[in-house]
Scaffold this active site. Structure first.
Site, PDB file in Angstrom:
ATOM      1  N   GLU A   1     -27.673 -11.471   1.577  1.00 20.72           N
ATOM      2  CA  GLU A   1     -27.163 -12.686   0.945  1.00 20.72           C
ATOM      3  C   GLU A   1     -25.929 -13.038   1.769  1.00 20.72           C
ATOM      4  OE1 GLU A   1     -25.913 -14.421  -3.422  1.00 20.72           O
ATOM      5  OE2 GLU A   1     -25.237 -12.418  -2.880  1.00 20.72           O
TER       6      GLU A   1
ATOM      7  N   ASP B   1     -26.369  -7.890  -1.858  1.00 26.17           N
ATOM      8  CA  ASP B   1     -25.599  -8.889  -2.582  1.00 26.17           C
ATOM      9  C   ASP B   1     -24.275  -9.150  -1.874  1.00 26.17           C
ATOM     10  OD1 ASP B   1     -24.947 -10.449  -5.091  1.00 26.17           O
ATOM     11  OD2 ASP B   1     -23.360  -8.926  -5.182  1.00 26.17           O
TER      12      ASP B   1
END
Length: 703
Positions: free
Chosen positions: A379, A343
């Site tokens: 990401e 993330d």
């Protein structure tokens, strides 16, 4: 109770069958107390007797699995200098393998009294804090092995453990919303039917719900609020014994592996649940704040925040870097997971104030003999300056391709002049990944993900509808590149419903027929809706849960998705390991490996690519122009295909290429009918095909 000296390694609580060694790093601590808790909450404090290299450690004979514990760190408290030790605050072990009880929000878990943030609060927080738990390292893995599915053969399914299974009627009620529920045969049958090779699980590291959400009666549903990097989230376990979540998680992985499905974890190493300078003191903030968090150089009371959550982990310090790497290795070696999706990964790359793809973290990962061997997905952005880094990660990494998402959405909603980028995205985004030696599978392609509209909502709403989140619809992305097909939200209009169904098929087919690795959002295969909410991070209810009643009402979409996935699996030209070269691959070949055509059957020119209309194109994929070799070193040969895309609102007459590309062609995928298979009468070279408005057709060359 007296502690023996023990050892400084490994960090955390390590049970050896006789007793448990406890080890905690803190460079600023004067001394550390280990706090043991009985079932009735009675606390026993034991001072850790040894310090080796800033690691405080001790061994307790007779202490074993199921023992709840925490730490009290005695040291300087001076927030103006970034020092936040306070022994009145019970702290979670950063290396805890299990965490139980949950956080009960109370003023005592903060370091200051409410209303006076510059004062110190000495209220004891133990009664309100989660407790770390000693776990047994033993588990019968039998003959478990990772499926090790190659990237180019992978189909990823992004899922939420609770949201995917909580309402599944075939899963026993006591298992719904849990790891065991995800491992249930009903779920595995569905995943294998779709052709899924990997589940990418939204955060399963122990997390807590934010104080602000709790005050609103909401919860942190997504889980991007980690407080334990080694502990599987206890609320996702059906078993309630202390530490049983570890055993249940391992059982889930073993069952998925038995079905040939990999487990990839969405991990949040960029920040923690302790928030900013006004956040609670739960773990690392009270252990060694400056070692674990990035603070402002001129005002260390405040935190650097590249994540929008209040803090950022300080990967410039060796012990924080060690924490992350130890966690990653633990999940691979002890929990048998097959990879990670990071993330806001750009945050991990930040050295000082810039994003540097050769940052220390990536260098360490590159040389790690364990972590470097599993799937690593970034990401590739964060919220800081210069944080959008799609295409800039090191060669070992793959990336969520946000440019693919945006371009495919724009094309199918009819935006003009998108052909050039659309062509690049569906052929693996060579402009992003080829120059540094990466392959098409470096692109993790997706149209929808947990963050944003579902695929059904993407074709049903022009605007977000996030009123339930309690922020006056101001949260969530406002520019969604969506199109409601003429009516906002639910409708009984048959024409609108038919168009939406076709658009869903267009998006799914495009995703599965593109070069790269397709990622499907859970429930998109049967038109799951969030009723226009594009930010359900705080909605642990029917808004976010997968509604399995849609499985029957949208059975045709499920069949279509499964069929196109199987079609992709059967044809290696749709999942090449190398980029197209735009020229013949082998000596003596006449045809290039790829060619692009206008609707009139002529090859695309530079002028065509710049055409403002840009809503219809045909691509030729040469099955005999694949430069790959199979595992035995033999050439990979496939059928050849034409894929025709029409994002225009009117039908378009398409002329097929001349006979040098193939004498006859037959339709094998049609998003108008939803059929997959070659049942139609062949069309001769230079013949006419009526390409319906907003549709996609795949034609296979007839030998």
């Amino acid at each position: 109770m007296k502690a023996w000296p023990g050892t400084s390694s490994p960090l955390g609580a390590t049970y050896d069958g006789v007793g448990t060694n406890f080890a905690l790093f803190s460079e600023v601590a004067d001394h550390v107390e280990l706090c043991l808790f009985d079932d009735d909450g009675t606390e026993t404090r034991v001072r850790l007797p040894e310090v080796s290299g800033f690691v405080h450690h001790g061994y307790l004979h007779g202490v074993g699995p199921g023992q709840r514990y925490g730490y009290r760190v005695h040291g300087p408290y001076d927030p103006e200098r970034g020092l936040r030790c306070n022994p009145n605050k019970l702290l979670i072990d950063p290396y805890a393998k299990a965490i139980n009880d949950g956080l009960r929000w109370d003023e005592s878990v903060f370091s200051y009294p409410f209303g006076s943030p510059d004062e110190r609060d000495d209220a004891d927080s133990a009664a309100h804090m989660p407790k770390s738990v000693v776990v047994s390292p033993f588990f019968d893995w039998a003959d478990d092995r990772s499926p090790n599915t190659p990237y180019h053969e992978s189909v990823v399914y992004e899922a939420h453990v609770r949201g995917l299974t909580i309402a599944h009627p075939e899963i026993p009620e006591q298992l719904r919303g849990t790891y065991a529920g995800l491992a249930h045969p009903a779920m595995i049958d569905h995943l294998t039917r779709l052709g899924v090779t990997a589940v990418e699980l939204m955060p399963v590291h122990q997390f807590i719900s934010d104080h602000t959400l709790a005050e609103k009666g909401l919860a942190n549903y997504w889980g991007y609020n980690t407080i334990g990097f080694f502990a599987p989230h206890d609320a996702y376990a059906s078993r309630t014994g202390l530490g049983d979540q570890v055993q249940e998680f391992k059982g889930m992985v073993r069952s998925l592996h038995d079905a040939g499905i990999e487990v990839i974890l969405d991990v949040v190493y960029n920040h923690t649940a302790e928030g900013n300078h006004l956040g609670p003191t739960l773990s690392m903030k009270g252990i060694d704040n400056l070692a674990y968090y990035r603070v402002m150089d001129d005002e260390p009371k405040f935190y650097m925040d590249y994540t929008g959550t209040g803090n950022s982990l300080n990967v410039r310090t060796p012990h924080t870097l060690q924490l992350i790497m130890d966690s990653l290795r633990y999940w691979v070696t002890e929990m048998h997971v097959d990879g990670f999706r990071f993330d806001l990964a750009a945050t991990l790359a930040r050295e000082f104030y810039d994003v540097d793809r050769l940052a220390t973290f990536f260098e360490v990962v590159q040389q790690d003999p364990v972590v470097s061997q599993v799937k690593l997905i970034a990401e590739p952005w964060d919220v800081g300056p210069g944080g959008y880094q799609v295409g800039n990660f090191p060669p070992l990494w793959t990336e969520w391709n946000g440019k693919y998402r945006d371009t495919v959405r724009d094309f199918w909603r009819g935006e003009p002049a998108t052909l050039g980028e659309f062509a690049s995205r569906i052929t693996g985004s060579s402009d992003l990944y080829q120059n540094d030696g990466r392959r098409p599978y470096a692109s993790i392609n997706f149209v929808t993900a947990h963050d944003g509209f579902t695929m059904n909502d993407l074709v049903s709403y022009n605007e977000k509808h996030n009123e339930a989140n309690g922020e006056d619809n101001n949260d969530g992305e406002s520019h969604n590149r969506s199109w409601n097909c003429g009516v906002e939200g639910p409708t009984d209009d048959e024409e609108v419903l038919a168009l939406r169904a076709r658009q869903r098929r267009n998006l799914i087919a495009t995703l599965l027929l593109s070069q790269g690795v397709p990622m499907i959002l859970h429930g998109d295969e049967f038109a799951r809706t969030q009723h226009g909410n594009n930010n359900v991070y705080c909605q642990d209810n029917e808004i976010s849960w997968v509604d399995w009643s849609l499985l029957d009402s949208n059975a045709e979409l499920v069949d279509f998705t499964a069929a196109v996935t199987a079609f992709r699996k059967a044809h290696p030209v749709l999942r090449r390991k190398r980029f197209f070269a735009g020229r013949p691959i082998r000596k003596g070949d006449e045809l290039r490996d790829i060619a692009w055509f206008t609707p009139s059957g002529e090859e695309m020119t530079e002028q065509n690519w710049e055409d403002d209309f840009g809503k219809c194109i045909v691509v030729f994929l040469n099955g005999e122009g694949i430069p790959d070799l199979d595992p035995r070193g033999m050439p990979v040969v496939d059928d050849s295909f034409l894929i025709a895309f029409n994002a225009h609102h009117e039908d378009i007459q398409v002329t097929l290429p001349d006979s040098s590309y193939g004498p006859e062609w037959t339709v094998v995928v049609d998003t108008v009918t939803g059929e997959v298979g070659g049942n139609e009468k062949p069309i001769a070279a230079t013949g006419q095909l009526t390409l319906a408005a907003r549709s996609l057709v795949v034609l296979q060359r007839v030998s």
